[in-house]
Design an enzyme around this catalytic site. Structure first.
Site, short mmCIF file in Angstrom:
data_model
loop_
_atom_site.label_atom_id
_atom_site.label_comp_id
_atom_site.label_asym_id
_atom_site.label_seq_id
_atom_site.Cartn_x
_atom_site.Cartn_y
_atom_site.Cartn_z
N TYR A 66 0.82 -1.22 0.00
CA TYR A 66 0.00 0.00 0.00
C TYR A 66 0.86 1.27 0.00
CZ TYR A 66 -3.07 3.75 1.48
OH TYR A 66 -3.74 4.94 1.55
N GLU A 89 -11.98 4.88 4.82
CA GLU A 89 -11.64 5.51 6.11
C GLU A 89 -12.96 5.87 6.78
OE1 GLU A 89 -9.14 8.53 4.50
OE2 GLU A 89 -7.76 7.02 3.72
N PHE A 124 -1.70 6.27 12.38
CA PHE A 124 -2.00 7.66 12.02
C PHE A 124 -3.29 8.17 12.66
CE2 PHE A 124 -3.44 4.73 8.67
CZ PHE A 124 -4.80 4.80 8.90
N HIS A 134 -3.71 16.29 -2.29
CA HIS A 134 -4.15 16.33 -0.89
C HIS A 134 -4.02 17.73 -0.27
CE1 HIS A 134 -4.26 12.09 -1.49
NE2 HIS A 134 -4.44 11.78 -0.22
N ASN A 176 1.29 11.39 6.04
CA ASN A 176 0.58 10.48 6.93
C ASN A 176 1.15 10.64 8.33
OD1 ASN A 176 -1.39 8.51 7.24
ND2 ASN A 176 -0.61 7.29 5.52
N TYR A 212 -18.53 28.04 47.22
CA TYR A 212 -17.72 27.02 46.56
C TYR A 212 -16.57 27.58 45.74
CZ TYR A 212 -21.35 23.49 47.56
OH TYR A 212 -22.23 22.64 48.15
N ARG A 229 -13.98 28.02 48.39
CA ARG A 229 -13.73 26.85 49.21
C ARG A 229 -13.27 25.64 48.40
NH1 ARG A 229 -18.55 23.83 51.83
NH2 ARG A 229 -19.58 25.80 51.29
#
Length: 526
Positions: free
Chosen positions: A58, A417, A332, A88, A200, A284, A287
């Site tokens: 791959y 994916e 990844f 990309h 990646n 609060y 405290r």
């Protein structure tokens, strides 16, 4: 801060958030040792052998994502790697800050230098050139889903390697072509798998996480100091910070914060003046500072610990183990950091939430000697009333930002994916919340100092007294209304510059004051 070497050995030394920041600032140099270069070259040669043999692996001689079954010829494997950076590079939105982009370069080269990615020495040397010469690529902030790596931002980050994209260099934004003209550099021909190895990984998420660790640490430390000052101004009790109480519920964060607050209040005439008063207990927001601040400290520590594992991991795909074993896996995937960043985002929001409550409490006029709205002559003057409107707005905005990005997943890559982390959004959103928190803390600092003033001529302990004096050098006591936005801007600058932390550190050294807790290393060093 950790004691760090002057030279960091990439791929070998243990990288922390503080070390990465120091490298980005140029305080620490980076190096690739001969042994590391040997590992890198060995992995690169294995990839070359895979191409020669033609066995499908791959991303080396196949397409990407849903195209993983499409075979790529030996002659086209190099074109494939250049194409992936271009196809990309689809990021949108404003560019991320230069420091974060530089951190991405540092984190990526450290991960690739582990020797499991099939990258070449020449490509790593070009990345090192960009780091050393502060020629930092322009990276859009949006477009990553936080799985398959931070594909879009990393693609933009490495466009300059193949002669495309833009960089920030010597104070200006220029094209890579212009950079080449100025420096004599030329584009690099990427080898098999190199483009995929570059894009990646989780470096966009991790770089944001470094800034979250740094900035949230600062806010937590300053919130304790400001909270202690507010306790003095409103005559809160010291008892909720006793170790005897917290030993019965010994969360590390709670113990740490309680000890810090108690130490900050040590020697205070203001605290001693009402030691025997008839007030049974405080609201609060005073405290429960150890419980609330402490919980956020624990969240910070959780992120810090996970981040350090990520910074020293190999997060691309596929992984080249040896000649016989190449693994296509999921290192990844950004889920480990995405969830922790969402946790840190909530932790930051809650510090702002309780800070706003203390500001409101200071305005009520229920503490002896402190007037309503922190000003004597109200009616004609509104005093500090509207400053709390701003913190209420900021606190509310932060609550709306607390929905966890990691709770969402939208399938991508035609279903290949089918579960993604959205960790890139987690990181960006956490920094936005922390930015709002800095503004809230700035306003609490102003209001705490105003309340503090009404305790004069009594003195605080030496540490808080120094903090108050430092603020008064920049912002005067308010006797009547003025444009408080100017005061707020000064306060914000002080928070961002860590001014009150620096005052505490300087005073500790001068007076030889010990300030350690049993959890000093976990909570004060990042």
């Amino acid at each position: 801060m950790n004691t760090v070497p002057k030279t960091f050995e990439l791929g070998e030394d243990w990288l922390t958030a503080s070390t990465a920041l120091a490298i980005a600032l140029g305080d620490i140099k980076v190096n690739l040792s001969k042994a590391t270069r040997s590992k890198i070259t060995k992995s690169w040669r294995i990839v070359g052998n895979i191409v020669e043999k033609g066995h499908p692996v791959y991303g080396i001689n196949t397409g990407f994502g849903p195209l993983c079954t499409t075979k790529i010829s030996k002659e086209e494997t190099k074109i494939l790697q250049s194409n992936i950076l271009q196809s990309h590079s689809v990021g949108v939105g404003k560019p991320i800050k230069k420091e974060i982009a530089k951190l991405m370069l540092i984190l990526k080269v450290h991960s690739l230098a582990k020797g499991f990615s099939g990258i070449s020495e020449s490509t790593l040397d070009r990345i090192l050139w960009h780091i050393e010469n502060d020629a930092i690529p322009i990276v859009p902030s949006q477009g990553s889903v936080g799985a398959s790596g931070d594909l879009a931002p990393l693609s933009h980050l490495f466009l300059p390697i193949i002669g495309l994209g833009k960089v920030q260099y010597k104070g200006e934004t220029i094209t890579t072509s212009q950079l080449f003209e100025k420096t004599g550099l030329t584009s690099i021909q990427l080898g098999p798998k190199e483009g995929l190895a570059l894009i990646n990984g989780t470096q966009f998420i991790a770089a944001h996480a470094i800034k979250v660790v740094e900035k949230l640490h600062s806010c937590l430390s300053q919130a304790d100091i400001i909270g202690a000052m507010m306790i003095e101004g409103l005559q809160g009790s010291i008892k909720p910070f006793y170790n005897e109480l917290h030993a019965l519920r010994p969360f590390k964060g709670n113990l740490h914060v309680a000890k810090r607050i108690k130490r900050l209040l040590k020697g205070s005439q203001i605290m001693e003046s009402h030691a025997d008063c008839e007030r049974v207990q405080d609201p609060y927001s005073l405290r429960c500072i150890p419980q609330v601040h402490g919980a956020s400290r624990t969240a910070w520590l959780h992120l810090k610990e996970l981040l350090e594992i990520e910074l020293n991991s190999v997060t691309d795909n596929p992984i080249i183990i040896d000649e016989e074993l190449t693994i296509s896996g999921g290192n990844f995937h950004g889920q480990p950091l995405a969830m922790a960043l969402d946790y840190a985002c909530l932790a930051a929001s809650e510090i702002g939430n309780i800070s706003d409550r203390r500001i409101y409490l200071a305005l009520e006029g229920n503490s002896p000697g402190v007037p309503k709205l922190l000003m004597d002559d109200t009616g004609i003057n509104s005093g500090y009333m509207i400053l709390q409107y701003t913190t209420a707005a900021l606190a509310s905005e932060n609550k709306g930002l607390c929905f966890p990005s990691s709770a969402d997943s939208i399938p991508t890559s035609l279903g290949q994916e089918d579960h993604v982390s959205m960790g890139s959004i987690s990181g960006r959103k956490a920094l936005r919340v922390i930015g709002n928190l800095e503004k809230i803390l700035a306003i609490e600092l102003l209001t705490a100092a105003q309340a503090f003033e009404y305790r004069k001529p009594m003195k605080s302990g030496i540490l808080l007294d120094k903090v108050h004096k430092e603020l008064r050098k920049r912002v005067s006591f308010a006797k009547k209304d003025r444009v408080f936005a100017d005061d707020i801007e000064i306060g914000i600058d002080m928070i961002k510059e860590r001014t009150i932390m620096k005052v505490i550190e300087k005073t500790k050294k001068e007076k030889k004051i010990s300030f350690k807790t049993p959890y000093f290393n976990e909570f004060e060093v990042f």
